[in-house]
Design an enzyme around this catalytic site. Sequence first.
Site, PDB file in Angstrom:
ATOM      1  N   SER A 241      36.958  43.425  46.944  1.00  0.00           N
ATOM      2  CA  SER A 241      36.736  42.985  45.577  1.00  0.00           C
ATOM      3  C   SER A 241      37.606  41.774  45.268  1.00  0.00           C
ATOM      4  O   SER A 241      38.728  41.648  45.741  1.00  0.00           O
ATOM      5  CB  SER A 241      37.045  44.109  44.580  1.00  0.00           C
ATOM      6  N   LYS A 242      37.034  40.887  44.513  1.00  0.00           N
ATOM      7  CA  LYS A 242      37.703  39.644  44.158  1.00  0.00           C
ATOM      8  C   LYS A 242      39.021  39.950  43.440  1.00  0.00           C
ATOM      9  O   LYS A 242      40.058  39.358  43.729  1.00  0.00           O
ATOM     10  CB  LYS A 242      36.783  38.849  43.225  1.00  0.00           C
ATOM     11  N   ARG A 243      38.962  40.900  42.532  1.00  0.00           N
ATOM     12  CA  ARG A 243      40.141  41.220  41.733  1.00  0.00           C
ATOM     13  C   ARG A 243      41.278  41.755  42.598  1.00  0.00           C
ATOM     14  O   ARG A 243      42.425  41.376  42.461  1.00  0.00           O
ATOM     15  CB  ARG A 243      39.750  42.258  40.681  1.00  0.00           C
ATOM     16  N   LYS A 244      40.922  42.644  43.533  1.00  0.00           N
ATOM     17  CA  LYS A 244      41.960  43.267  44.344  1.00  0.00           C
ATOM     18  C   LYS A 244      42.351  42.459  45.582  1.00  0.00           C
ATOM     19  O   LYS A 244      43.513  42.433  45.969  1.00  0.00           O
ATOM     20  CB  LYS A 244      41.482  44.661  44.765  1.00  0.00           C
ATOM     21  N   GLY A 246      41.299  39.061  46.273  1.00  0.00           N
ATOM     22  CA  GLY A 246      41.386  37.611  46.114  1.00  0.00           C
ATOM     23  C   GLY A 246      40.309  36.806  46.799  1.00  0.00           C
ATOM     24  O   GLY A 246      39.193  37.288  47.008  1.00  0.00           O
TER      25      GLY A 246
END
Length: 475
Positions: A241-244, A246
């Site tokens: 995930s982008k949030r976790k 990067g």
Amino acid sequence: MLRVRFAPSPTGYLHIGSARTFIFNWLYARRNGGTMILRLDDTDVERNTQASIDSIFDGLRWLDLSWDEFYRQSDRVELHRAAANLILEKGLAYRDFTPADTSLEEKVHDGQAWSGNPGQREMPKEESDRRAGAGEPFVIRYLVPRETGRAVTFSDSVYGEQAKSCDDIEDFALLRSNGMPTYHLASCADDADLRISHIIRGQDHLTNTFKHVLIFEAMGAAVPQFAHLPLLIAPDGAKLSKRKHGPVVSVTTYRDAGFLPHSYVNFLCLLGWSPKDNREQMTRDEIIGVFRFEGINRSNSVVNFSEEDPIDPKALWLNSQHLRSLPVAEILPGVTAVLQAAGLTIPEDVAHFASVVDLIRARYTTLLDFGVKGRPYFSDDFSIEPAAMEKLDVAGARELLAELAERLAGDPEFGEAVVEAHLRALATERGVKAGVLINGSRAALTGQAVGPSAFHLFTAVGRERAIARLRAVAR
RNA sequence: GGCGCCAUCGUCUAAGGGUUAGGACGGAGCCCUCUCAAGGCUUUAAUAGGGGUUCGAAUCCCCUUGGCGCUACCA
């Protein structure tokens, strides 16, 4: 007619897992003479963004992937509503007047999963029609045939025979109270309307497929063949995930890191699929030629990255392999773009440009290296690295290089053989090892202690520049 | 919790009843060599655990454990 589709929701940047899903669909279509369809599943109006749509197009264009037809789900809402109403009229769905539950609490009942809101399934048609006619909001839910005790089945091209009892399928929504279709309905209605023959998508949809089979059946449409793909996960086992995690999840990261488009496609293909003959570096046509569902794995693949190595080492290796083995002409556009971005000038003589690129590319792993390590080959403005300075500081080295410069300047002939002859003769005369001059030349011509064969360097840099750089270092 | 899926070196994978469990990346080392790469060679490292079935199991069956997914009027 073989027809496949890639149907992303434009709610974020193009994810490498999505890119891989596109690639597998595309490979299947191209291998079997099918049609590749790109469909934006944008029914979630709140979360869609133009930036996301741009990112999808940018990413696919960079990877040099193409499609034959394009659709937007938001243009087709009437079709979805008609499908929901048809299912309702057939008595295979019902209206649920229960207000939307905005709490995030899970619906658990004594170890049993939630299967529907109480009192809605059983509501007499008259009452349902009356309340709907009175303008009361409702959601249309599929009437899962639990009483029949039947199991929904399908055969997945990757995961094999699948079955799930209707007891374990809840009455899922088809049409929301605001009149918008849910993902399940819109997706199936479009797949049926677009005559999709094979649905190739992430394994996260494997259990949703039972619902989809039910919808296809209710619409009276042919059920497509399904092929689910194992997911791409992070080293910590979590979904990427982008949030976790990067930038590693975004396709543009690899473009910006100097990857060749095809080498990244090649890398993605190797995650969850294998040609089974130990081949890894393959051309696009080779991959198309051997792509089969049988080669797809069932377990999730880890994209191997860490703090120290933010990019999977295997992706980097694959890129270096393609960088050195592709016809030079194919990498020239990418090299040119990188050099321009670095403010360097591209040699006007294309043949010479190609020969320089060919000389140095075997030592580079990404296109970005041409603008950094390759600087001395395309500019006179470069610095001398400490390790190179050491080569120049070897006793007598600078004086020898100056003498070499004069001998080259006095010889109308120039070329690798000529340079080597002068250099070795000089070394012999002075009783020094040729290595002093060879390593010194490399240091003087490129400012680097490492690089291609020193003699090749002279022709790559050119006669005048080589002499000037030798003289510059003599002082 | 319920349901479903998955489980081979650190990572990507091959072998789908009989192999010294193969290849690749990464790590280590050697050779080659004007340096660095490349290349060649060597090495490191795996069938999650327990039961079956079988002459024989990584492979088939069961259990356990672990991971992932779905369980929304998200997709």
